[in-house]
Motif scaffolding. Structure first.
Motif, PDB file in Angstrom:
ATOM      1  N   LEU A 364       0.852  -0.674   0.274  1.00  0.00           N
ATOM      2  CA  LEU A 364      -0.002  -0.365  -0.524  1.00  0.00           C
ATOM      3  C   LEU A 364       0.857   1.220  -0.359  1.00  0.00           C
ATOM      4  CD1 LEU A 364      -2.485   1.386   0.073  1.00  0.00           C
ATOM      5  CD2 LEU A 364      -2.716   1.218   2.978  1.00  0.00           C
ATOM      6  N   GLU A 365       1.550   1.004   1.165  1.00  0.00           N
ATOM      7  CA  GLU A 365       2.957   2.665   0.550  1.00  0.00           C
ATOM      8  C   GLU A 365       3.943   2.146  -0.470  1.00  0.00           C
ATOM      9  OE1 GLU A 365       4.648   3.405   4.584  1.00  0.00           O
ATOM     10  OE2 GLU A 365       2.529   3.230   5.404  1.00  0.00           O
ATOM     11  N   VAL A 366       3.990   2.957  -0.786  1.00  0.00           N
ATOM     12  CA  VAL A 366       5.125   3.012  -1.882  1.00  0.00           C
ATOM     13  C   VAL A 366       6.027   4.388  -1.969  1.00  0.00           C
ATOM     14  CG1 VAL A 366       3.576   1.716  -3.578  1.00  0.00           C
ATOM     15  CG2 VAL A 366       3.646   4.517  -3.096  1.00  0.00           C
ATOM     16  N   GLU A 367       7.113   4.339  -2.831  1.00  0.00           N
ATOM     17  CA  GLU A 367       8.386   5.229  -2.804  1.00  0.00           C
ATOM     18  C   GLU A 367       7.644   6.735  -3.862  1.00  0.00           C
ATOM     19  OE1 GLU A 367      10.723   5.643  -1.426  1.00  0.00           O
ATOM     20  OE2 GLU A 367      11.594   3.817  -0.508  1.00  0.00           O
ATOM     21  N   MET A 368       7.856   7.429  -2.479  1.00  0.00           N
ATOM     22  CA  MET A 368       7.710   8.978  -3.703  1.00  0.00           C
ATOM     23  C   MET A 368       8.608   9.901  -4.390  1.00  0.00           C
ATOM     24  SD  MET A 368       5.042  12.312  -2.271  1.00  0.00           S
ATOM     25  CE  MET A 368       4.561  13.712  -3.796  1.00  0.00           C
ATOM     26  N   PRO A 369       8.760   9.533  -5.557  1.00  0.00           N
ATOM     27  CA  PRO A 369       9.734  10.058  -6.555  1.00  0.00           C
ATOM     28  C   PRO A 369      10.735  11.769  -6.573  1.00  0.00           C
ATOM     29  CG  PRO A 369       8.845   9.360  -8.079  1.00  0.00           C
ATOM     30  CD  PRO A 369       8.487   9.243  -6.391  1.00  0.00           C
ATOM     31  N   THR A 370       9.091  12.389  -6.256  1.00  0.00           N
ATOM     32  CA  THR A 370       9.215  13.671  -6.074  1.00  0.00           C
ATOM     33  C   THR A 370       8.617  14.340  -5.103  1.00  0.00           C
ATOM     34  OG1 THR A 370       6.677  13.899  -7.012  1.00  0.00           O
ATOM     35  CG2 THR A 370       8.466  13.959  -8.758  1.00  0.00           C
ATOM     36  N   PRO A 371       9.622  15.983  -4.905  1.00  0.00           N
ATOM     37  CA  PRO A 371       9.409  16.429  -3.559  1.00  0.00           C
ATOM     38  C   PRO A 371       7.769  16.924  -3.045  1.00  0.00           C
ATOM     39  CG  PRO A 371      10.959  17.858  -4.942  1.00  0.00           C
ATOM     40  CD  PRO A 371      10.318  16.498  -5.788  1.00  0.00           C
ATOM     41  N   PRO A 372       7.212  16.272  -2.111  1.00  0.00           N
ATOM     42  CA  PRO A 372       6.033  16.549  -1.924  1.00  0.00           C
ATOM     43  C   PRO A 372       5.483  18.433  -1.704  1.00  0.00           C
ATOM     44  CG  PRO A 372       7.065  15.792   0.144  1.00  0.00           C
ATOM     45  CD  PRO A 372       7.647  16.114  -1.317  1.00  0.00           C
ATOM     46  N   SER A 373       4.591  18.853  -2.647  1.00  0.00           N
ATOM     47  CA  SER A 373       4.355  19.816  -2.362  1.00  0.00           C
ATOM     48  C   SER A 373       3.268  20.429  -1.600  1.00  0.00           C
ATOM     49  CB  SER A 373       3.888  20.752  -3.537  1.00  0.00           C
ATOM     50  OG  SER A 373       2.729  19.752  -4.557  1.00  0.00           O
ATOM     51  N   GLN A 374       2.271  19.128  -1.511  1.00  0.00           N
ATOM     52  CA  GLN A 374       1.012  19.034  -0.097  1.00  0.00           C
ATOM     53  C   GLN A 374       1.013  17.728   0.013  1.00  0.00           C
ATOM     54  OE1 GLN A 374      -2.182  19.978  -3.064  1.00  0.00           O
ATOM     55  NE2 GLN A 374      -2.841  22.135  -2.676  1.00  0.00           N
ATOM     56  N   ILE A 375       0.069  18.129   1.233  1.00  0.00           N
ATOM     57  CA  ILE A 375       0.428  16.142   2.297  1.00  0.00           C
ATOM     58  C   ILE A 375      -0.914  16.798   2.772  1.00  0.00           C
ATOM     59  CG2 ILE A 375       1.434  15.133   3.785  1.00  0.00           C
ATOM     60  CD1 ILE A 375       3.965  15.893   3.441  1.00  0.00           C
ATOM     61  N   VAL A 376      -1.974  15.699   2.572  1.00  0.00           N
ATOM     62  CA  VAL A 376      -3.273  15.383   3.771  1.00  0.00           C
ATOM     63  C   VAL A 376      -3.008  14.679   5.265  1.00  0.00           C
ATOM     64  CG1 VAL A 376      -5.413  14.427   4.110  1.00  0.00           C
ATOM     65  CG2 VAL A 376      -4.356  16.138   1.223  1.00  0.00           C
ATOM     66  N   VAL A 377      -2.987  15.062   6.002  1.00  0.00           N
ATOM     67  CA  VAL A 377      -3.096  14.495   6.930  1.00  0.00           C
ATOM     68  C   VAL A 377      -4.432  14.042   7.296  1.00  0.00           C
ATOM     69  CG1 VAL A 377      -1.952  14.628  10.066  1.00  0.00           C
ATOM     70  CG2 VAL A 377      -0.937  15.734   7.664  1.00  0.00           C
ATOM     71  N   VAL A 378      -4.539  13.245   7.712  1.00  0.00           N
ATOM     72  CA  VAL A 378      -6.106  12.051   7.674  1.00  0.00           C
ATOM     73  C   VAL A 378      -5.975  11.076   9.455  1.00  0.00           C
ATOM     74  CG1 VAL A 378      -7.452  10.392   7.474  1.00  0.00           C
ATOM     75  CG2 VAL A 378      -5.993  11.430   5.445  1.00  0.00           C
ATOM     76  N   GLY A 379      -7.160  11.073  10.084  1.00  0.00           N
ATOM     77  CA  GLY A 379      -6.890  10.590  11.717  1.00  0.00           C
ATOM     78  C   GLY A 379      -8.513   9.989  11.495  1.00  0.00           C
ATOM     79  N   ALA A 380      -8.388   9.126  12.217  1.00  0.00           N
ATOM     80  CA  ALA A 380      -9.572   8.266  12.059  1.00  0.00           C
ATOM     81  C   ALA A 380      -9.496   7.480  13.697  1.00  0.00           C
ATOM     82  CB  ALA A 380      -9.947   7.389  11.212  1.00  0.00           C
ATOM     83  N   GLY A 381     -10.486   8.140  14.095  1.00  0.00           N
ATOM     84  CA  GLY A 381     -10.385   7.791  15.802  1.00  0.00           C
ATOM     85  C   GLY A 381     -10.311   5.948  15.999  1.00  0.00           C
ATOM     86  N   HIS A 382      -9.896   5.515  16.548  1.00  0.00           N
ATOM     87  CA  HIS A 382      -9.845   4.389  16.583  1.00  0.00           C
ATOM     88  C   HIS A 382     -11.137   3.565  16.942  1.00  0.00           C
ATOM     89  CE1 HIS A 382     -10.045   5.268  21.310  1.00  0.00           C
ATOM     90  NE2 HIS A 382     -10.484   4.032  21.459  1.00  0.00           N
ATOM     91  N   TRP A 383     -12.548   4.732  17.690  1.00  0.00           N
ATOM     92  CA  TRP A 383     -13.917   4.271  17.433  1.00  0.00           C
ATOM     93  C   TRP A 383     -14.813   5.495  17.986  1.00  0.00           C
ATOM     94  CZ3 TRP A 383     -16.919   1.246  19.646  1.00  0.00           C
ATOM     95  CH2 TRP A 383     -18.213   0.906  20.025  1.00  0.00           C
ATOM     96  N   ARG A 384     -14.188   6.597  17.655  1.00  0.00           N
ATOM     97  CA  ARG A 384     -15.212   7.951  17.024  1.00  0.00           C
ATOM     98  C   ARG A 384     -14.128   9.120  16.421  1.00  0.00           C
ATOM     99  NH1 ARG A 384     -18.661   5.354  17.709  1.00  0.00           N
ATOM    100  NH2 ARG A 384     -20.570   4.857  18.636  1.00  0.00           N
ATOM    101  N   GLY A 385     -14.445  10.522  15.863  1.00  0.00           N
ATOM    102  CA  GLY A 385     -13.989  11.082  14.910  1.00  0.00           C
ATOM    103  C   GLY A 385     -12.972  11.080  14.216  1.00  0.00           C
ATOM    104  N   GLU A 386     -13.636  11.695  13.415  1.00  0.00           N
ATOM    105  CA  GLU A 386     -12.208  11.816  11.783  1.00  0.00           C
ATOM    106  C   GLU A 386     -11.752  12.957  11.488  1.00  0.00           C
ATOM    107  OE1 GLU A 386     -15.353   9.180  12.233  1.00  0.00           O
ATOM    108  OE2 GLU A 386     -15.495  10.795  11.885  1.00  0.00           O
ATOM    109  N   GLY A 387     -11.043  13.367  10.935  1.00  0.00           N
ATOM    110  CA  GLY A 387     -10.367  15.089  10.727  1.00  0.00           C
ATOM    111  C   GLY A 387      -9.382  14.381   9.936  1.00  0.00           C
ATOM    112  N   MET A 388      -8.922  16.063   9.468  1.00  0.00           N
ATOM    113  CA  MET A 388      -8.358  16.228   7.690  1.00  0.00           C
ATOM    114  C   MET A 388      -7.755  17.297   8.392  1.00  0.00           C
ATOM    115  SD  MET A 388      -9.338  14.585   4.578  1.00  0.00           S
ATOM    116  CE  MET A 388      -9.890  13.018   4.234  1.00  0.00           C
ATOM    117  N   ALA A 389      -6.410  17.118   7.465  1.00  0.00           N
ATOM    118  CA  ALA A 389      -5.956  18.897   7.555  1.00  0.00           C
ATOM    119  C   ALA A 389      -4.293  18.737   6.321  1.00  0.00           C
ATOM    120  CB  ALA A 389      -4.398  19.045   8.772  1.00  0.00           C
TER     121      ALA A 389
END
Length: 395
Positions: A364-389
């Motif tokens: 599922l995780e692969v190399e990224m050969p180019t520099p990232p200009s955007q990164i989305v941070v994802v959080g899905a709680g083990h029991w409740r709550g979801e968020g993104m940055a």
């Protein structure tokens, strides 16, 4: 209506199972190194905190003694973030710096708990026994468990951060809201600069018991997050992650160099009554982030617990153009700290022009050969709550 202020990430403080500071953590990520303990808390798997010289960020021994481990970890990481931002010891800035901490319920005194249970089991529990033991055996800073706002209090005492202070509880969602609200305040001009983050001591027997009641702990043998379908659960991690974020104007006025821009933070609460609810909610959050390029990256705090991890994986399957990294594999699951940790790693990756190495045997995780200009941070709680940055490079 005035235009929203641009918000920069100017300080990152990481103290984790991989070490302290940005270089130590980056080097470990690049080398695919994982610090995990399968025996010390068997059958449960944990990521233990790396040894640090506490004197470097908490110079007074008295301050160190009155804190439990989770407070020392957090206060230490907060000091690293202030150092990173170049504001350590700047009384004028620290005196008006806002602070939002995501914290759990604090640590119990296991020696007191064990003594009470043992005496009760022996039949030595006279009337008023419990109240007497609690009043006599617990320190003044404890009432069953340490207060969650003690971390913010210690950061204020040790580092002099004395602007407004807020402490959020609510496991993973607390970390999302700490970032979301700090960003909103600075964007609206209600604040210039803020310290946000959290800490977690994963080597707590009381927490392991608590999460075992829900069947959430990873047991017996470590496996990366994406390879736990047959042995679901999270491995608690010990870590502190703090960020200094501030308006672009404020950072420029003091000559600060940014790591990245914090563009947006969004949150939701899926009801999780039906299969696919988390996947649907994550898609809705994705649509609210703003314009996203098709070649970015995703850093997720995926837990390894089920069914939420499978539902998050279904969401990721709809965005295959993005390189994925799961912080839970390397750092363990740090609850309130997981989302700030993800934002810190995103900003660090952007500033260094590379996404850190994948650490996943499933593909599922692969190399990224180019520099990232955007990164989305994802959080899905083990029991409740979801968020993104959304964290972006500053052009």
């Amino acid at each position: 209506m005035s235009e929203a202020a641009e918000v920069w990430i100017t300080g990152i403080g990481l103290a984790t199972s991989l070490g302290e500071g940005l270089d130590a953590n980056w080097d470990a990520l690049t080398a695919r190194r994982i610090n995990v303990d399968e025996k010390g808390f068997a059958p449960y798997v944990v990521h233990p905190f790396a040894l640090v010289n506490l004197d470097a960020q908490i110079p007074k021994k008295g301050d160190q003694r009155q804190m439990e481990a989770w407070q020392r970890i957090g206060t230490y990481a907060a000091g690293l973030a202030l150092d990173s931002a170049g504001v350590k010891g700047n009384k004028e800035i620290l005196g008006r710096m806002d602070m939002i901490v995501a914290a759990g319920g604090g640590e119990r005194d296991l020696a007191v708990d064990s003594n009470i249970l043992n005496l009760a089991a022996l039949g030595n529990a006279a009337p008023g026994f419990l109240n007497e033991r609690l009043m006599n055996d617990l320190r003044p800073t404890l009432f069953l468990a340490q207060l969650s706002n003690l971390l913010a209090g210690n950061i204020a005492i040790v580092h002099g951060v004395t602007g407004s202070s807020r402490t959020f509880m609510g496991e993973e969602a607390a970390g999302v809201d700490a970032a979301r609200i700090a960003l909103a305040r600075i964007s609206a001009g209600q604040s210039d600069i803020a310290l946000i983050g959290g800490s977690q001591n994963g080597e707590r027997k009381d927490l392991l018991v608590l999460y075992e009641f829900g069947g959430f702990n990873l047991k017996d043998k470590f496996a990366p997050v994406w390879a736990r379908q047959n042995n679901a659960g999270f491995a608690l991690g010990s870590a502190g992650a703090f960020l200094v974020i501030e308006s672009k104007a404020h950072a420029q006025a003091r000559g600060a160099r940014p790591y990245a821009r914090l563009t947006n933070v969004v949150a939701d609460l899926a009801l999780r009554k039906h299969p696919g609810d988390v996947t649907t909610t994550l898609e809705k959050l994705w649509s609210k982030l703003g314009k996203i390029d098709g070649q970015g990256a995703i850093i997720t705090g995926a837990t390894g617990a089920e069914p939420v991890t499978s539902e998050e994986r279904a969401f990721l399957g709809k965005h295959r153009g993005f390189a994925v990294r799961a912080t839970g594999t390397v750092f363990g699951h740090t609850m309130e700290t997981q989302f700030p940790l993800g934002i810190g790693l995103a900003a660090l990756s952007i500033s260094r022009g590379a996404l850190f190495s994948p650490n996943d045997p499933t593909g599922l995780e692969v190399e990224m050969p180019t520099p990232p200009s955007q990164i989305v941070v994802v959080g899905a709680g083990h029991w409740r709550g979801e968020g993104m940055a959304l964290v972006e490079a500053i052009k």
